[in-house]
Design a protein around this motif. Structure first.
Motif, mmCIF file in Angstrom:
data_model
loop_
_atom_site.group_PDB
_atom_site.id
_atom_site.type_symbol
_atom_site.label_atom_id
_atom_site.label_comp_id
_atom_site.label_asym_id
_atom_site.label_seq_id
_atom_site.Cartn_x
_atom_site.Cartn_y
_atom_site.Cartn_z
ATOM 1 N N PRO B 25 0.828 -1.198 0.000
ATOM 2 C CA PRO B 25 0.000 0.000 0.000
ATOM 3 C C PRO B 25 0.869 1.258 0.000
ATOM 4 N N GLU B 26 0.458 2.224 -0.805
ATOM 5 C CA GLU B 26 1.200 3.482 -0.815
ATOM 6 C C GLU B 26 0.939 4.203 0.509
ATOM 7 N N PRO B 27 1.967 4.787 1.066
ATOM 8 C CA PRO B 27 1.766 5.476 2.351
ATOM 9 C C PRO B 27 0.801 6.637 2.177
ATOM 10 N N SER B 28 -0.291 6.565 2.857
ATOM 11 C CA SER B 28 -1.273 7.638 2.767
ATOM 12 C C SER B 28 -1.159 8.527 4.001
ATOM 13 N N SER B 29 -1.563 9.782 3.827
ATOM 14 C CA SER B 29 -1.310 10.761 4.891
ATOM 15 C C SER B 29 -2.165 10.482 6.124
ATOM 16 N N GLU B 30 -3.407 10.098 5.908
ATOM 17 C CA GLU B 30 -4.300 9.989 7.064
ATOM 18 C C GLU B 30 -4.077 8.704 7.857
ATOM 19 N N ASP B 31 -3.477 7.725 7.224
ATOM 20 C CA ASP B 31 -3.331 6.447 7.924
ATOM 21 C C ASP B 31 -1.909 5.942 7.717
ATOM 22 N N MET B 32 -1.080 6.141 8.693
ATOM 23 C CA MET B 32 0.320 5.760 8.540
ATOM 24 C C MET B 32 0.612 4.358 9.084
ATOM 25 N N LYS B 33 -0.373 3.790 9.712
ATOM 26 C CA LYS B 33 -0.152 2.453 10.278
ATOM 27 C C LYS B 33 -0.014 1.440 9.154
ATOM 28 N N PRO B 34 0.880 0.499 9.308
ATOM 29 C CA PRO B 34 0.951 -0.542 8.283
ATOM 30 C C PRO B 34 -0.313 -1.397 8.318
ATOM 31 N N ARG B 35 -0.897 -1.563 7.166
ATOM 32 C CA ARG B 35 -2.117 -2.359 7.121
ATOM 33 C C ARG B 35 -1.777 -3.777 6.725
ATOM 34 N N THR B 36 -2.348 -4.695 7.402
ATOM 35 C CA THR B 36 -2.078 -6.087 7.074
ATOM 36 C C THR B 36 -3.249 -6.664 6.305
ATOM 37 N N LEU B 37 -2.908 -7.406 5.286
ATOM 38 C CA LEU B 37 -3.927 -8.064 4.476
ATOM 39 C C LEU B 37 -4.269 -9.392 5.141
ATOM 40 N N ARG B 38 -5.543 -9.567 5.445
ATOM 41 C CA ARG B 38 -5.960 -10.816 6.064
ATOM 42 C C ARG B 38 -6.274 -11.835 4.975
ATOM 43 N N LEU B 39 -5.687 -13.006 5.105
ATOM 44 C CA LEU B 39 -5.948 -14.049 4.128
ATOM 45 C C LEU B 39 -7.029 -14.969 4.662
ATOM 46 N N GLY B 40 -8.088 -15.115 3.894
ATOM 47 C CA GLY B 40 -9.171 -15.995 4.311
ATOM 48 C C GLY B 40 -8.990 -17.390 3.753
ATOM 49 N N GLN B 41 -10.099 -18.100 3.647
ATOM 50 C CA GLN B 41 -10.047 -19.480 3.170
ATOM 51 C C GLN B 41 -9.530 -19.546 1.733
ATOM 52 N N GLY B 42 -8.765 -20.582 1.473
ATOM 53 C CA GLY B 42 -8.308 -20.826 0.118
ATOM 54 C C GLY B 42 -7.039 -20.101 -0.281
ATOM 55 N N LEU B 43 -6.510 -19.266 0.620
ATOM 56 C CA LEU B 43 -5.278 -18.549 0.310
ATOM 57 C C LEU B 43 -4.232 -18.855 1.388
#
Lengths: 258, 299
Positions: B25-43
């Motif tokens: 994710p490109e660093p956005s100004s309003e949200d600097m926290k690293p976002r984690t992608l949650r992998l659901g079933q099948g991944l």
């Protein structure tokens, strides 16, 4: 029927009680296979593996009782599928695969049975939702000596001749035939069942020299030159990764998922 | 259903370029926290294959939630078996009680699952069933509405939890009293028809035995998605018969109504809809569903 369809007939989930099942009919040799996959199930204590799922393959013959041939087919299937299935996802369980040969022109011929068996099983595994690294497709190619007389109705089996059965250049060059039926296969000098993953990685080689034709003449005594084999392999790779994957996608695309 | 039509089928091992923007994710100004992608079933994460760092291992369609806060991705498929995953609401049957846990049946084809007493919360104050005094005295064979807590492939049993008073033993009386207040975000839902029919009708019935129906995984998904996939079925049935239901993702649905006749009618509608795989029809099963509801519930 000048040029019959080369697309296999696939029917998904014909067995309502199994986790995944598939019936597959080879377009040219008319070999019909029915497979059922169940899993992950509880495994017998003696077969239990602490870190992996146990894969059990049973091949049931079309006629008579199973023997060495069926055991061999089951073993080839098991080792090939082991490289496709992510067995670590379900440790201490059993993935049970049962394949029934429904119809075949020659129940004693391993090459005629192997590639439909493999394709049918892979489709069943996908339906059953068994975790897999990738998918594979298998094709049986036979090399016929130059100038072999192939009946007109079987011309569509010749690789590179699928569209027009008219022009034939058998002069000098060996003819490569895919998924041959028994009549055509009887004239072959070598037979190659090859399996490739979707990405083009080789999963299975079953090449053998045939008694008919003029096998056994090459330097290495195998009935085929290495150049010839490489050519066959390239054809197989192209067909498996292109056509084979497309057939698989089309068949599965019709199945509704939520 | 129609939203699924445009989606492409994903085979195991397919590269998923759709996920790349979520991975880096490109660093956005309003949200600097690293976002984690949650992998659901099948991944699954597969560092050994550089082309597919996120490996789809089942066939199905890719489902991506690209919200800023909680990006998630999963492969939607309908396997015949139920594979437990955390937070699934399930309906289980009590097999026996040991010194520390309830032993319950999640599905008939898997080893029993467990509900440790400390995971069994009986009231809003957070009291657990760990103390002998507070432990509910459940008879064998009673149905418990629970949530999957821990699934680990190396563990012997799946661990469930009862996270609050809205879960727990499913009793007809208890549920009818709180039915309207309980339209939470979980799958425990009552139809609007049941609520509108008034509590008077439901309160004075005593002899109604609720019905537990075993259904396919596809049917489970239809019933849980009551506003989208399940709308044709549920509104058709509810317009004739008021009923309540609780759907467990393990392929069980609990049906309650104001009379035994109603319960049987609803169960029969669901069962025939499921057995006939009516959702697979080109028209979404509308014609056959109308016929079925007319036949079972009267015109």
């Amino acid at each position: 029927m000048a040029s019959a369809s080369l697309t296999p007939e696939i029917s998904l989930c014909p067995l309502p009680q199994s986790d995944g099942s598939c019936q597959y009919t080879c377009p040219t040799s008319r070999t019909t296979i029915l497979t059922s996959v169940n899993g992950p199930l509880e495994v017998r204590a003696k077969d239990e593996l602490p870190n992996d799922a146990t894969i059990e393959v049973v091949v049931k013959p079309g006629v008579g009782v199973g023997g060495v041939r069926e055991t061999r087919l089951a073993h080839i299937l098991q080792t090939t599928l082991k490289s496709l299935i992510l067995t670590t996802h379900h440790p201490r369980t059993l993935i049970q695969i049962v394949a029934q040969i429904v119809q075949s022109e020659d129940h004693t011929s391993i090459p005629l049975l192997l590639s439909p068996l493999l394709n049918c099983t892979v489709l069943s595994l996908l339906i059953a939702g068994i975790p897999m690294r990738t998918t594979g497709w298998s094709i049986h190619l036979a090399v016929l000596p130059a100038g072999t007389d192939i009946p007109n109705k079987n011309r569509n089996m010749i690789v590179g001749q699928e569209t027009d059965g008219e022009a034939m250049q058998t002069d000098g060059e060996d003819v490569v035939v895919r998924n041959p039926n028994r009549a055509v296969f009887a004239k072959a000098k070598s037979s190659h069942t090859l399996t490739f993953s979707k990405e083009g990685e080789m999963l299975l080689i079953e090449s053998l020299e045939c008694s008919e034709g003029k096998g056994g003449e090459s330097a290495d005594g195998q009935g085929w030159e290495i150049d010839e084999w490489v050519k066959v392999m390239e054809i197989a790779q192209k067909l498996c990764c292109g056509e084979g994957v497309e057939v698989m996608r089309n068949a599965l695309g019709e199945k509704k998922v939520f | 259903m129609s939203s699924q039509d445009g989606l492409e089928v994903i085979l195991p091992g397919d590269p998923l370029p759709q996920l790349n923007p979520l991975l880096n994710p490109e660093p956005s100004s309003e949200d600097m926290k690293p976002r984690t992608l949650r992998l659901g079933q099948g991944l699954a994460l597969s560092p050994s294959t550089p082309i597919t760092p996120i490996l789809p291992y089942r066939f199905g369609t890719l489902h991506v939630t690209s919200s800023v806060k909680k990006p998630a991705a999963s492969i939607t498929s309908t396997p015949r078996h139920y594979h437990p995953s955390p937070n699934d609401p399930v309906l289980v049957t009590l097999l026996r009680v040991t010194a520390e846990q309830f032993i319950v049946q999640l599905t008939p084809y898997t080893p029993p699952a467990i509900i440790p007493f400390e995971n069994y919360i009986i009231n809003n104050a957070g009291t657990t069933a760990a103390a002998r005094k507070s432990r509910p005295n459940l008879p064998h064979g009673s149905t418990i509405y629970a949530r999957v807590a821990v699934v680990h492939k190396h563990l012997e049993a799946v661990e469930l939890s009862v996270p609050g008073p809205e879960y727990g033993e499913v009793v007809s009386q208890k549920n009818t009293v709180n039915a309207s207040s309980k339209s939470s975000s979980s799958a425990k839902k009552d139809t609007s028809a049941a609520a509108s029919s008034g509590n008077a009708a439901i309160a004075n019935r005593n002899e109604v035995t609720p019905y537990i129906l075993t259904i396919s995984q596809a049917m489970t998904k239809i019933l849980i998605a009551e506003d989208t996939l399940g709308k044709p079925l549920l509104s058709a049935v509810a317009s004739k018969v008021p009923f309540e239901m609780i759907v467990g993702k393990n392929g069980r649905v609990w049906i309650d109504g104001s009379s035994q006749r109603d319960v049987v009618k609803v169960a029969r509608c669901f069962k025939e809809y499921d057995d006939g795989e009516m959702w697979d029809d080109p028209d979404g099963g509308a014609a056959r569903l109308r016929e079925l509801v007319g036949k079972v519930c009267g015109r």
